[in-house]
Design an enzyme around this catalytic site. Structure first.
Site, short mmCIF file in Angstrom:
data_model
loop_
_atom_site.label_atom_id
_atom_site.label_comp_id
_atom_site.label_asym_id
_atom_site.label_seq_id
_atom_site.Cartn_x
_atom_site.Cartn_y
_atom_site.Cartn_z
N SER A 1 0.76 -1.29 0.24
CA SER A 1 -0.12 0.08 0.16
C SER A 1 0.88 1.33 -0.07
O SER A 1 1.63 1.61 0.84
CB SER A 1 -1.00 0.18 1.17
OG SER A 1 -1.41 1.33 1.32
N HIS B 1 -1.36 -1.41 -4.25
CA HIS B 1 -2.59 -0.99 -3.52
C HIS B 1 -2.64 0.41 -3.43
O HIS B 1 -1.67 1.02 -2.65
CB HIS B 1 -2.55 -1.85 -2.17
CG HIS B 1 -3.72 -1.84 -1.56
ND1 HIS B 1 -4.83 -2.71 -1.65
CD2 HIS B 1 -4.24 -1.00 -0.56
CE1 HIS B 1 -5.71 -2.37 -0.91
NE2 HIS B 1 -5.44 -1.35 -0.07
N ASP C 1 -5.00 3.35 -1.62
CA ASP C 1 -5.83 3.66 -0.78
C ASP C 1 -6.50 5.02 -0.76
O ASP C 1 -5.99 6.16 -0.94
CB ASP C 1 -5.45 3.52 0.75
CG ASP C 1 -5.01 2.16 1.12
OD1 ASP C 1 -6.05 1.17 1.00
OD2 ASP C 1 -3.78 1.78 1.64
N MET D 1 -9.39 7.78 -0.25
CA MET D 1 -10.33 8.22 1.05
C MET D 1 -10.92 9.56 0.78
O MET D 1 -10.19 10.48 -0.10
CB MET D 1 -9.27 8.20 2.26
CG MET D 1 -8.63 6.70 2.71
SD MET D 1 -7.82 6.75 4.14
CE MET D 1 -6.90 5.33 3.92
N HIS E 1 -8.40 0.66 -3.76
CA HIS E 1 -9.34 0.50 -2.68
C HIS E 1 -10.03 1.76 -2.21
O HIS E 1 -9.51 2.74 -1.80
CB HIS E 1 -8.55 0.11 -1.49
CG HIS E 1 -9.49 -0.11 -0.08
ND1 HIS E 1 -8.59 -0.41 0.79
CD2 HIS E 1 -10.74 -0.25 0.23
CE1 HIS E 1 -9.54 -0.64 1.83
NE2 HIS E 1 -10.73 -0.52 1.67
N MET F 1 -12.47 3.96 -0.23
CA MET F 1 -13.02 4.35 1.00
C MET F 1 -13.69 5.67 1.09
O MET F 1 -13.43 6.38 1.55
CB MET F 1 -12.06 4.47 2.12
CG MET F 1 -11.35 2.80 2.39
SD MET F 1 -9.72 2.89 3.22
CE MET F 1 -8.88 3.03 1.69
N MET G 1 -11.12 -6.06 5.60
CA MET G 1 -10.25 -5.12 6.60
C MET G 1 -10.01 -5.68 8.03
O MET G 1 -11.04 -6.23 8.50
CB MET G 1 -10.93 -3.98 6.76
CG MET G 1 -11.29 -3.28 5.53
SD MET G 1 -10.06 -2.53 4.40
CE MET G 1 -9.09 -1.90 5.74
N ASP H 1 -6.29 -6.76 4.48
CA ASP H 1 -5.79 -5.34 4.33
C ASP H 1 -5.94 -4.72 5.87
O ASP H 1 -6.85 -4.67 6.54
CB ASP H 1 -6.84 -4.46 3.56
CG ASP H 1 -6.09 -2.97 3.45
OD1 ASP H 1 -4.99 -2.79 3.87
OD2 ASP H 1 -6.59 -2.26 2.72
C1 DX5 Z 1 -6.24 1.29 5.82
C2 DX5 Z 1 -5.85 1.00 4.36
C3 DX5 Z 1 -4.46 0.01 4.27
C4 DX5 Z 1 -3.40 0.55 5.03
C5 DX5 Z 1 -2.38 -0.73 5.58
O1 DX5 Z 1 -7.32 2.27 5.55
O2 DX5 Z 1 -6.86 0.41 3.53
O3 DX5 Z 1 -4.34 -0.30 2.96
O4 DX5 Z 1 -2.44 1.18 4.05
O5 DX5 Z 1 -1.64 -0.21 6.40
P1 DX5 Z 1 -0.84 -1.25 7.22
O6 DX5 Z 1 -0.31 -2.35 6.47
O7 DX5 Z 1 0.43 -0.22 7.78
O8 DX5 Z 1 -1.71 -1.61 8.22
ZN ZN Z 2 -6.30 -0.46 1.55
#
Ligand code: DX5
Ligand code: ZN
Length: 228
Positions: free
Chosen positions: A10, A35, A37, A39, A68, A70, A139, A175
């Site tokens: 990620s 990956h 993320d 948001m 991903h 969110m 998650m 994740d």
């Molecule tokens: C959290 C993200 C993850 C995050 C994981 O909302 O979806 O992908 O980056 O980070 P680590 O591996 O540090 O938990």
């Molecule tokens: Zn993620």
């Protein structure tokens, strides 16, 4: 024998001031997917980056862009993420009332469709959309930030989702809080793809990232007796 565990670093944990270089570095370090993320400060309390940034780094690697989302709503932005070069687009089941419609829209854009579930969301919400899915993203932290502690109760959910999927060609991705220590129980429960942010982007550059990725993958593969 299952194929080797896929590792999806990620970039949330990377150095954003050198994002393109970081993507190239994890590619060379053996990442299977990248990956991303996304948001919105509404569905989750953070706002890292969106489609223009993804588009800007698309030419730095040929690896799968695993996006991903969110965000809520997601539907108005699906085309923008497809245009930006995302290969897999995953929406949260909790982000809108019409999961079936969102999944249809992703496939209509020619992309692979995923659904993500928060730790507290029961797996039965995907029961009637299984045939629209390419990926289930479970998650193991509450989404929003990297570096959080792994929530172990989700391991049982991995087993249940695997059983629901049966022989369908749907990958199970995990994740949050994935490390070489948590990877074995996830692989044993049936995880195919492991996302890792802080456990990969630790140390400096390709060699460190390669060691980090291999440590997670090896721990996972050994747990299920895969040749490594
Ligand atoms: C959290 C993200 C993850 C995050 C994981 O909302 O979806 O992908 O980056 O980070 P680590 O591996 O540090 O938990
Ligand atoms: Zn993620």
């Amino acid at each position: 024998m299952r194929e080797k565990t896929l590792i999806a670093p990620s970039v949330l944990a990377s150095d954003f001031s050198r994002l393109g270089d970081e993507v190239e570095a994890v590619d060379r370090a053996g990442a299977d997917w990248i990956h991303l993320d996304v948001m919105d400060g509404h569905f989750v309390p953070n706002i890292p980056f969106g489609p223009p940034v993804i588009k800007a780094i698309r030419n730095r690697t040929a690896k799968v862009f695993d996006c991903h989302l969110m965000i809520a709503p997601a539907d108005p932005y699906l085309a923008a993420f497809a245009d930006a070069g995302c290969d897999i687009i995953t929406v949260h089941a909790e982000a809108g009332p019409h999961l079936d419609r969102s999944l249809q829209a992703i496939r209509a854009l020619g992309r692979k469709a995923g659904v993500s579930l928060n730790p507290s969301t029961p797996e039965n919400v995907i029961e009637y959309v299984l045939d629209r899915l390419d990926l289930v993203l479970l998650m193991t932290v509450n989404p929003g930030f990297g570096g959080q502690a792994f929530i172990p109760s989700v391991v049982e959910k991995v087993r249940r989702v695997k059983a629901m999927i049966g022989t369908r060609p749907i990958r199970v991705e995990i994740d949050g809080g994935v490390t070489a220590e948590t990877a074995p129980q996830l692989a044993a429960a049936g995880a195919d793809v492991l996302v890792a942010g802080s456990a990969v982007f630790r140390g400096d550059g390709v060699d460190a990232y390669r060691k980090n990725i291999e440590a997670i993958r090896t721990a996972a593969d050994l747990a299920v007796g895969r040749i490594v």
